[in-house]
Design a protein around this motif. Structure first.
Motif, mmCIF file in Angstrom:
data_model
loop_
_atom_site.group_PDB
_atom_site.id
_atom_site.type_symbol
_atom_site.label_atom_id
_atom_site.label_comp_id
_atom_site.label_asym_id
_atom_site.label_seq_id
_atom_site.Cartn_x
_atom_site.Cartn_y
_atom_site.Cartn_z
ATOM 1 N N UNK A 187 0.151 25.599 22.158
ATOM 2 C CA UNK A 187 -0.406 24.261 22.026
ATOM 3 C C UNK A 187 -1.025 24.034 20.652
ATOM 4 N N UNK A 188 -1.365 22.781 20.408
ATOM 5 C CA UNK A 188 -2.001 22.364 19.165
ATOM 6 C C UNK A 188 -3.305 21.664 19.522
ATOM 7 N N UNK A 189 -4.364 21.972 18.779
ATOM 8 C CA UNK A 189 -5.646 21.306 18.971
ATOM 9 C C UNK A 189 -5.802 20.248 17.883
ATOM 10 N N UNK A 190 -6.048 19.008 18.293
ATOM 11 C CA UNK A 190 -6.214 17.890 17.369
ATOM 12 C C UNK A 190 -7.617 17.340 17.561
ATOM 13 N N UNK A 191 -8.330 17.121 16.466
ATOM 14 C CA UNK A 191 -9.717 16.688 16.640
ATOM 15 C C UNK A 191 -10.197 15.847 15.468
ATOM 16 N N UNK A 192 -11.221 15.052 15.761
ATOM 17 C CA UNK A 192 -11.893 14.291 14.715
ATOM 18 C C UNK A 192 -12.953 15.178 14.072
ATOM 19 N N UNK A 193 -13.449 14.763 12.924
ATOM 20 C CA UNK A 193 -14.546 15.483 12.294
ATOM 21 C C UNK A 193 -14.093 16.671 11.462
ATOM 22 N N UNK A 194 -15.088 17.374 10.908
ATOM 23 C CA UNK A 194 -14.809 18.523 10.061
ATOM 24 C C UNK A 194 -14.588 19.763 10.914
ATOM 25 N N UNK A 195 -14.108 20.822 10.296
ATOM 26 C CA UNK A 195 -13.867 22.087 10.992
ATOM 27 C C UNK A 195 -14.860 23.131 10.485
ATOM 28 N N UNK A 196 -15.792 23.514 11.339
ATOM 29 C CA UNK A 196 -16.755 24.551 10.999
ATOM 30 C C UNK A 196 -16.271 25.886 11.549
ATOM 31 N N UNK A 254 -10.949 31.381 20.965
ATOM 32 C CA UNK A 254 -11.223 31.697 22.366
ATOM 33 C C UNK A 254 -10.207 31.026 23.290
ATOM 34 N N UNK A 255 -9.754 29.830 22.929
ATOM 35 C CA UNK A 255 -8.768 29.120 23.741
ATOM 36 C C UNK A 255 -7.354 29.663 23.530
ATOM 37 N N UNK A 256 -7.164 30.468 22.463
ATOM 38 C CA UNK A 256 -5.848 31.031 22.186
ATOM 39 C C UNK A 256 -4.890 30.048 21.551
ATOM 40 N N UNK A 257 -5.421 29.050 20.847
ATOM 41 C CA UNK A 257 -4.590 28.004 20.232
ATOM 42 C C UNK A 257 -4.282 28.386 18.786
ATOM 43 N N UNK A 258 -3.003 28.366 18.371
ATOM 44 C CA UNK A 258 -2.641 28.832 17.032
ATOM 45 C C UNK A 258 -2.691 27.778 15.931
ATOM 46 N N UNK A 259 -2.761 26.478 16.290
ATOM 47 C CA UNK A 259 -2.730 25.416 15.282
ATOM 48 C C UNK A 259 -3.880 24.445 15.525
ATOM 49 N N UNK A 260 -4.666 24.194 14.478
ATOM 50 C CA UNK A 260 -5.786 23.256 14.547
ATOM 51 C C UNK A 260 -5.590 22.160 13.504
ATOM 52 N N UNK A 261 -5.546 20.913 13.970
ATOM 53 C CA UNK A 261 -5.452 19.747 13.104
ATOM 54 C C UNK A 261 -6.777 19.011 13.159
ATOM 55 N N UNK A 262 -7.417 18.834 12.009
ATOM 56 C CA UNK A 262 -8.729 18.200 11.961
ATOM 57 C C UNK A 262 -8.723 17.085 10.919
ATOM 58 N N UNK A 263 -9.230 15.922 11.305
ATOM 59 C CA UNK A 263 -9.244 14.804 10.357
ATOM 60 C C UNK A 263 -10.101 15.113 9.142
ATOM 61 N N UNK A 264 -11.208 15.832 9.344
ATOM 62 C CA UNK A 264 -12.114 16.148 8.254
ATOM 63 C C UNK A 264 -11.740 17.441 7.555
ATOM 64 N N UNK A 265 -12.552 17.792 6.586
ATOM 65 C CA UNK A 265 -12.322 19.011 5.808
ATOM 66 C C UNK A 265 -13.019 20.198 6.463
ATOM 67 N N UNK A 266 -12.538 21.407 6.230
ATOM 68 C CA UNK A 266 -13.185 22.596 6.784
ATOM 69 C C UNK A 266 -14.265 23.136 5.845
ATOM 70 N N UNK A 282 -6.371 20.129 7.523
ATOM 71 C CA UNK A 282 -7.471 19.177 7.473
ATOM 72 C C UNK A 282 -7.227 18.068 6.469
ATOM 73 N N UNK A 283 -8.251 17.223 6.315
ATOM 74 C CA UNK A 283 -8.173 16.072 5.403
ATOM 75 C C UNK A 283 -6.902 15.272 5.677
ATOM 76 N N UNK A 284 -6.687 14.966 6.934
ATOM 77 C CA UNK A 284 -5.451 14.291 7.346
ATOM 78 C C UNK A 284 -5.653 12.783 7.279
ATOM 79 N N UNK A 285 -4.864 12.155 6.455
ATOM 80 C CA UNK A 285 -4.835 10.699 6.349
ATOM 81 C C UNK A 285 -3.379 10.272 6.343
ATOM 82 N N UNK A 286 -3.138 9.003 6.415
ATOM 83 C CA UNK A 286 -1.764 8.519 6.437
ATOM 84 C C UNK A 286 -1.011 9.021 5.210
ATOM 85 N N UNK A 287 0.008 9.837 5.447
ATOM 86 C CA UNK A 287 0.854 10.321 4.368
ATOM 87 C C UNK A 287 0.329 11.514 3.613
#
Length: 273
Positions: A206-215, A224-236, A253-258
């Motif tokens: 699976x893929x984890x998609x989330x708002x905010x930064x990645x700490x 802990x969830x065993x997820x290999x891909x993390x997509x975060x709108x903010x920066x880590x 991270x830092x995902x915006x249109x394009x």
């Protein structure tokens, strides 16, 4: 006792200012309650949250902290009557007891009793063991990344109503599977974790998609969830990048249109759109 289910939004009177004009009106305000989490009679945490999906939140929190390892560790879930006011909390308090299967939690947990703020940030992190995720699966293209992020934003109804919620989603490369929102960004992840644990969901593809930064703590929960891909709108943060690299997590991270930035393990990112 069963939990009261109410709308996590209240309408309150406000004074609005727009283009030089004040006017009295009403606005939707996101609810904040205190969820007291108990494990086998011990108060483990008091989490500020909306009160929605509280059972998943409590179980996900205990799982992320290492006190619950699998669904089979959970004996029963009980809603308790609140025993009295918390002098440190002026509002509503919910109390949830998790009873584990005998011996399932391993070492005896220490009761923390601490209050967790609405950001969901924890005072300490019980680090996952064996945090080394198999590389290679799933593979996601840039267009799929943008599609998943857009899907999360569109599905965040609570944020759309109040502008006061964080969102997170569990996804396949081509679609959003489940979305959770809360006033705490960590809470939204714990809700997903609890839901996956209780429903026997294998998160390894699976893929984890989330708002905010990645700490670094967001990375810990992802491990802990065993997820290999993390997509975060903010920066880590720097430690988030270093930890994701060591754990084998693809961090975007830092995902915006394009546009987006791939920080670690780009082998899972398709180089064609």
């Amino acid at each position: 006792m069963t939990a009261r289910r109410t709308d996590p939004v209240e309408i309150m009177d406000v004074l609005a200012y727009h283009e030089g004009i004040f006017r009295k009106t009403s606005a939707p305000i996101i609810r904040e309650v205190l969820l007291e989490v108990r494990l086998d009679g011990r108060r483990m945490a008091a989490i500020a949250c909306t009160g929605e999906h509280a059972e998943d939140l409590a179980i996900g929190f205990l799982h992320s902290e290492g006190w619950i390892g699998r669904a089979g560790d959970i004996g029963r879930i009980e809603w308790l009557r609140n025993t009295g006011p918390d002098l440190t909390w002026p509002g509503e308090i919910l109390s949830l007891e998790i009873r584990s299967v005998a011996g399932a939690t391993g070492s005896e947990p220490a009761a923390t009793g601490g209050t967790i703020t609405s950001s969901g940030a924890r005072s300490a992190c019980r680090w996952p063991d064996g945090a080394d995720l198999t590389p290679g699966i799933p593979t996601v293209t840039p267009n799929q990344v943008f599609h998943l992020v857009d899907g999360l934003v569109e599905a965040c109804e609570l944020h759309e109503r109040t502008r006061g919620a964080h969102g997170a989603a569990l996804a396949d490369p081509d679609r959003i599977l489940i979305v959770r929102e809360d006033i705490g960004r960590h809470n939204a992840l714990d809700m997903l974790s609890g839901h996956a644990l209780r429903n026997g969901t294998d998160c390894s593809g699976k893929i984890l998609v989330r708002t905010g930064r990645a700490s670094v703590e967001i990375i810990s929960k992802t491990i802990r969830m065993g997820i290999p891909v993390l997509l975060s709108l903010g920066a880590p943060t720097t430690e988030a990048v270093r930890t994701a690299e060591r754990a084998g997590i693809t961090l975007v991270g830092r995902i915006r249109k394009g546009s987006m930035t791939v920080y670690t393990h780009d082998e899972r990112i398709g180089k064609t759109t």
